[in-house]
Design a protein around this motif. Sequence first.
Motif, PDB file in Angstrom:
ATOM      1  N   LYS C 168     -60.465  40.400  12.106  1.00 16.84           N
ATOM      2  CA  LYS C 168     -59.342  40.024  11.255  1.00 16.84           C
ATOM      3  C   LYS C 168     -58.384  39.056  11.956  1.00 16.84           C
ATOM      4  O   LYS C 168     -57.588  39.461  12.787  1.00 16.84           O
ATOM      5  CB  LYS C 168     -58.535  41.275  10.878  1.00 16.84           C
ATOM      6  CG  LYS C 168     -59.315  42.309  10.130  1.00 16.84           C
ATOM      7  CD  LYS C 168     -59.554  41.882   8.715  1.00 16.84           C
ATOM      8  CE  LYS C 168     -60.701  42.654   8.109  1.00 16.84           C
ATOM      9  NZ  LYS C 168     -60.542  44.097   8.240  1.00 16.84           N
ATOM     10  N   MET C 171     -53.511  36.544   8.716  1.00 12.14           N
ATOM     11  CA  MET C 171     -53.571  35.615   7.597  1.00 12.14           C
ATOM     12  C   MET C 171     -52.505  34.545   7.731  1.00 12.14           C
ATOM     13  O   MET C 171     -51.417  34.801   8.214  1.00 12.14           O
ATOM     14  CB  MET C 171     -53.314  36.377   6.289  1.00 12.14           C
ATOM     15  CG  MET C 171     -54.436  37.290   5.916  1.00 12.14           C
ATOM     16  SD  MET C 171     -55.913  36.530   6.253  1.00 12.14           S
ATOM     17  CE  MET C 171     -56.916  36.490   5.025  1.00 12.14           C
ATOM     18  N   TRP C 224     -59.352  31.482   3.630  1.00  9.62           N
ATOM     19  CA  TRP C 224     -58.418  31.929   4.659  1.00  9.62           C
ATOM     20  C   TRP C 224     -57.297  30.918   4.845  1.00  9.62           C
ATOM     21  O   TRP C 224     -56.143  31.265   5.007  1.00  9.62           O
ATOM     22  CB  TRP C 224     -59.203  32.135   5.951  1.00  9.62           C
ATOM     23  CG  TRP C 224     -58.386  32.245   7.178  1.00  9.62           C
ATOM     24  CD1 TRP C 224     -57.635  33.316   7.553  1.00  9.62           C
ATOM     25  CD2 TRP C 224     -58.228  31.274   8.197  1.00  9.62           C
ATOM     26  NE1 TRP C 224     -57.040  33.058   8.748  1.00  9.62           N
ATOM     27  CE2 TRP C 224     -57.383  31.814   9.171  1.00  9.62           C
ATOM     28  CE3 TRP C 224     -58.736  29.976   8.391  1.00  9.62           C
ATOM     29  CZ2 TRP C 224     -57.023  31.116  10.315  1.00  9.62           C
ATOM     30  CZ3 TRP C 224     -58.378  29.294   9.527  1.00  9.62           C
ATOM     31  CH2 TRP C 224     -57.536  29.855  10.477  1.00  9.62           C
ATOM     32  N   LEU C 294     -62.000  32.171  12.340  1.00 14.04           N
ATOM     33  CA  LEU C 294     -60.827  33.028  12.143  1.00 14.04           C
ATOM     34  C   LEU C 294     -60.287  33.604  13.441  1.00 14.04           C
ATOM     35  O   LEU C 294     -59.085  33.799  13.593  1.00 14.04           O
ATOM     36  CB  LEU C 294     -61.191  34.199  11.215  1.00 14.04           C
ATOM     37  CG  LEU C 294     -60.651  34.107   9.819  1.00 14.04           C
ATOM     38  CD1 LEU C 294     -61.268  32.898   9.155  1.00 14.04           C
ATOM     39  CD2 LEU C 294     -61.003  35.347   9.036  1.00 14.04           C
TER      40      LEU C 294
END
Lengths: 94, 105, 311, 490, 105
Positions: C168, C171, C224, C294
């Motif tokens: 993760k 964001m 994303w 990410l």
Amino acid sequence: MNTFFLGMALFLVLNILAGLWRVLKGPKQADRMVAAQLFGTTGVASLLLLAQALESPFIRNAALLFALLTVMAVLAFVRNTSYGVVEDNNDEHL
Amino acid sequence: MMSIYEILSILFCLIGGFFFLAGTLGLIRFPDTYCRLHALTKADNLGLGFIVIGLIFVSGSVPEVIKLSLIWFLALVGSSSACYFIGNHIHLLSKVRENRNGPDI
Amino acid sequence: MGLIFDLIIGLSLAGVAWRIVRVREHFQAIVLFITFGLLLSLAWTRLKSPDIAIAEAAVGAGLAGVLLMDALGTLSSTRNQPLPGRFLQLFIPCLFLAGLMAYTILFIPADFQGLGPMVSEALPDTHLEYPVTAVLLDFRGYDTWLELGVLLVAVLGVLCVRQAGTIKGSMLPAPAEPVGRWIIKLLLPLMVLIGGYLLWLGAFAPGGAFQAGVVLASGGVMLWQAGHPSLALLHHVWWKILMISGFVFFLILASSSLLYNQQFMTHPEAKMWILGVEYAATLSIAICLISLVLASPARNQGDQRARKTES
Amino acid sequence: MPELLILVPFTGALLCFLFPGHIRDVIGLLCAVLTFVASIILTGNIYQNGPIRLNLGGWKEPLGIGMCVDGLSVLFIFLTGIVGLLVSLYSVSFFSKANNQSLAKHFWPLWLFLWGSLNSIFFVSDIFNAYVVMELISISAAALAALSGTNASLIAALRYFLLAMAGSMAFLLGVGFLYAQTGTLDMYLLGAVTDGGPLMAMALGLMTVGLIMKTALFPFHFWLPPAHGEAPAPVSAVLSALVIKGSFYLLLRIWCTVFQDTTASPQTATLLGLLGLTGVIWGSYQAIIQNRLKLIIAYSSVGQVGYLFLLFPLVFITLDPAWKIEAWTACVFQTISHGLAKAALFLAAGNLIHATGTENLKSMRNIADRLPMTTFTLALAGVSLMGLPPSGGFVAKWMLLQSILASGQWWLAAAPILGGLLTAAYIFRILSQAFVSDDQISCCGHVSFVMEKSALLLAIFSILIGFRSKEVIFLLSEQVYFVIQGGIIP
Amino acid sequence: MTTLLIYAFTSIILFSIGLFGLVSHPNLIRKIVSLNIMGGGAFLFLISLAYHGRSPDIDPVPQAMVLTGIVVTISATAFALCLTRRIREKTGQCLLEHCPDKPET
């Protein structure tokens, strides 16, 4: 006929090369990005012409991907520079 | 002997090439970033459009036509939104700069 | 005309590469690198390798640009760094090497054959129609397996460097302007569609798992970039399972070939096998590439800095 | 059997990646034991039945990829098996310490991946496949080198990785040149090509340079000491004992099977020997003047790698075939005994650092009293590195010296003689510190049983291998796919 | 043959330029970009060989090799960039020069 399409593709490549002048010159980062975007579109056209000239239709998929994906670099550019870096690179122009 | 479609195709491709040339010249010659964005969107997408039309004349089948138009459509969406992002970005940057320099001037 | 085209492409590739190496500004180098990818793609096209052109288009235009831009974005100042003064000292050996290799190239035999004829001869035995896919999935399936391993190890390495357990990435804030959201809504379904199309195409024409995976990954990255929460909703166990699926598929295949006491890495002669391996590989390539983009350690820092500048 | 050596570690890596907590240790250890057992069985198999070749997917070369297992590869497999098992044992204990706990979840998957890919490089028989495997090794090794997360280790890891990538690119271009000349990728078919044109020579140059960059031969050694010195102890052991051996193995394969008589020129071989000699002296000298324990051991690796390259002038410059085989065996033997001894040294150093809490050699006092076992380990491994009888190192250096004298390349003799003396100097420097008693520094932390014993076992193996030299020589001279004088057996 | 020579020469030049950039540029991101150029050179060489083959179809083996190579290169690039960012985050610069560890607060 195929020679004509190849010539057209060559002409577009020359266009890209001419446009590189703007990348070299700047002055802002945004200008360079505009040039990159223009190259993307020119490249799409050039790939389409090549697909016709070389009679290999699957090259169109490459053109399709370019058309689809060039915007991502711009997005990355905008998101990264807008948050962290507020300064532009060549301050002498300001 | 060339068929009418081939002649049309050459014609449209030449027009498209002309627009690309105009776009590139604009990119090189225009004075500031906003104008260059202008050169990018207008000239370039018209150029691609004409070339796509030119190629449609010599294309063999319906799926090919659909794919070509899809490419044109995607390029339109891509470059117009890219222009929007870049324009917005320059605008924001200039605002930030104004705020920072404001009290001094 | 073809030769002129070759010459121009060759010269401009060399020129752009030289400029990338010599230019002082990092940003310019990256924009030039994206252009370099475009020119390479034209070269692949000219050399009649649509597979490579498609892969280069997907990687060069999308992911490589995003990765480099992201990495550059973490540099708080992209101020020019002086190039070292040892120009000649390093340039002359490189020039010498180039000269040597260029001289060697003249000796490439004119009747060079390669493995092409042999592949087309053996193609019917593979139940595949497209030679490149046959080489990738059948003749040299071991390479493809290890290639998926490289992708997976790169993700593991990134996690290790980041000292993080899951992928993760924090964001990005959702864009305030509507255009960003609109473009995602428009492009994302198209990306999934085109990814599927390329995957389907792979069985008999240029296309296949890798190209499809990259397109799907680009979709994920775009999601994303737009701050959409859907990627974060995926449970991390699922994330891991999807990530390893391609590698595991090959692993199971390899182990089961042992059970049947056949040669290592042989596979049942069925279309299902090819389909399964393609689908699993596509998914895991997409997820691995998304993770690689990410998992960016400086993200939090960047956000903090942004908040500082705003306040 | 060879398949299992690849399948088991990879499966283990995936399971370690999926499962949380202590199950990871169990899985990791289980896989380590299984892989070890498989490598023992495979070694026995090859010893008795000779080399085997598998065609993956049932496709014959040059279309498919092959896997070759012969005496040379099983020796490396065997080395990897022993070191891998003991390092895995050690790391279960090492990573259960409080400050290392968070690292275990990254260590296990990466290490098992690294193990699997090392095993697959020892089976390699296709040059492009070798490129892919090398990348797998570089990425996992660089990630492991960055495991401790300090600035120095991150920078060292990236430096190693950039160098390894550049090496791989050179290798890939070499693959291209070979393909251009011969139109095949299989090593044994390439070896059968008899006309070595400029393309072959260039390919040999590119591949050799790419591989010696990764093996840390003298002018390219600069990345090794920081990368190996900054990593956690089990990782340093693996990097020094196994990872550089992976690229060295590939170099051997390429010289001996692909280029053997056609392209390999005496000048290149002499140059490699010269670099090796310089490496021996420079690395050992640097090891003497360092003050940090792990850096000493890391520089010692630079020196010991130099020995391996003496093989090239000895084997590739005309000589009596019997002596050629002797030189060839000596260098491979040196690889094995160095691998075992170096892993033992790094693990023992890890114990010391863990116990004393410092890396500085000067402040490590009293350890002979407090940690007799670890000191003994250091001494044993040191004996093997120096080449005192009856260790493996002695056998290797003795055979090396004999073949140097027989070959008449006198200048090479400087390497084993000077190198041995310099090695003795730094080993005794470490040991002498260990016996200094200092009343001010009396307390020493506790080192767990497993950590001490696994290091000790490695050191004992490095001595014991000296007693089994006959079997090793048999594997290396009879059970290989190539004969040193040229030609392919099967 | 001529096409092969043109592209093979280009690939050699690209490889050398990439190598030069790798050794001459101090910045890590630029080193990684240079490595990618080196890779592009090696791939171009392989593909020019594939084109050169005399059979009517293009030799698929180099194509498959290059596809594999592209995946490997992009993974390696992403990993190296991640390390670079981590170094940047911890030391404040993107260089390979050694900096003493600062105690982390």
